[in-house]
Motif scaffolding. Structure first.
Motif, mmCIF file in Angstrom:
data_model
loop_
_atom_site.group_PDB
_atom_site.id
_atom_site.type_symbol
_atom_site.label_atom_id
_atom_site.label_comp_id
_atom_site.label_asym_id
_atom_site.label_seq_id
_atom_site.Cartn_x
_atom_site.Cartn_y
_atom_site.Cartn_z
ATOM 1 N N GLY A 65 0.780 -1.230 0.000
ATOM 2 C CA GLY A 65 0.000 0.000 0.000
ATOM 3 C C GLY A 65 0.808 1.274 0.000
ATOM 4 N N ASN B 106 -1.539 -0.134 -5.060
ATOM 5 C CA ASN B 106 -2.742 -0.397 -4.288
ATOM 6 C C ASN B 106 -3.980 -0.295 -5.185
ATOM 7 N N ASP B 107 -4.013 0.706 -6.066
ATOM 8 C CA ASP B 107 -5.118 0.845 -7.015
ATOM 9 C C ASP B 107 -5.177 -0.357 -7.960
ATOM 10 N N LYS C 5 -6.630 -3.401 -6.111
ATOM 11 C CA LYS C 5 -8.094 -3.281 -5.978
ATOM 12 C C LYS C 5 -8.787 -3.571 -7.303
ATOM 13 N N TYR C 6 -8.210 -3.091 -8.392
ATOM 14 C CA TYR C 6 -8.793 -3.311 -9.710
ATOM 15 C C TYR C 6 -8.795 -4.805 -10.059
ATOM 16 N N HIS D 112 -8.641 -7.323 -7.968
ATOM 17 C CA HIS D 112 -9.595 -7.994 -7.082
ATOM 18 C C HIS D 112 -11.026 -7.803 -7.583
ATOM 19 N N ALA D 113 -11.343 -6.621 -8.092
ATOM 20 C CA ALA D 113 -12.681 -6.372 -8.649
ATOM 21 C C ALA D 113 -12.919 -7.246 -9.881
ATOM 22 N N ASP E 278 -13.638 -10.735 -8.598
ATOM 23 C CA ASP E 278 -15.005 -10.789 -8.060
ATOM 24 C C ASP E 278 -16.032 -10.846 -9.180
ATOM 25 N N ALA F 95 -1.624 -8.845 -6.240
ATOM 26 C CA ALA F 95 -3.071 -9.088 -6.221
ATOM 27 C C ALA F 95 -3.374 -10.548 -5.883
ATOM 28 N N SER G 36 -2.618 -11.413 -2.189
ATOM 29 C CA SER G 36 -3.483 -10.737 -1.215
ATOM 30 C C SER G 36 -4.959 -11.061 -1.427
ATOM 31 N N SER G 37 -5.255 -11.945 -2.370
ATOM 32 C CA SER G 37 -6.641 -12.339 -2.618
ATOM 33 C C SER G 37 -7.177 -13.132 -1.431
#
Length: 108
Positions: free
Chosen positions: A22, A28-29, A32-33, A35-36, A39, A66, A69-70
């Motif tokens: 982070g 970090n962005d 998150k992307y 991970h999205a 999902d 990514a 950290s999933s």
């Protein structure tokens, strides 16, 4: 997903930032992307163990960050000529990781 020249320079100026995912906002962005995206695929009915992340160079760093950290156990991570940014998170799910490097790369 982007982790480019400016982020590398930031990391080189503050090498302790390499120990924390982070600490570099763009990474970090990117995490998150990704991970999205994971999902979204799971919501479409894809099983997590059939999802693989892959990347080359800085993209490999993003794939490692990514994937490790999933919160779900993914099928695996493939990373080429890359590096691990930070340390493996404590809550990391076990996931197969394959790292590949050539012997002619003067940087890695």
């Amino acid at each position: 997903v982007a982790f480019g020249y400016d982020e590398v320079n930031t990391a080189l100026e503050n090498t302790s930032s390499l120990l924390d995912f982070g600490s570099l906002d763009i990474m970090n962005d990117s995490i998150k992307y990704v991970h999205a995206l994971i999902d979204h695929e799971i919501a479409r009915g894809i099983q997590p163990e059939r999802i693989f992340l892959a990347g080359f160079s800085n993209g490999g760093a993003a794939a490692l960050a990514a994937g490790l950290s999933s919160k779900r156990r993914l099928g695996g991570i493939l990373a080429l000529s890359t590096f691990l940014l930070g340390t493996v998170p404590e809550h990391a799910c076990p996931v197969p990781v394959h790292l590949y490097h050539g012997d002619a790369d003067p940087v890695v």
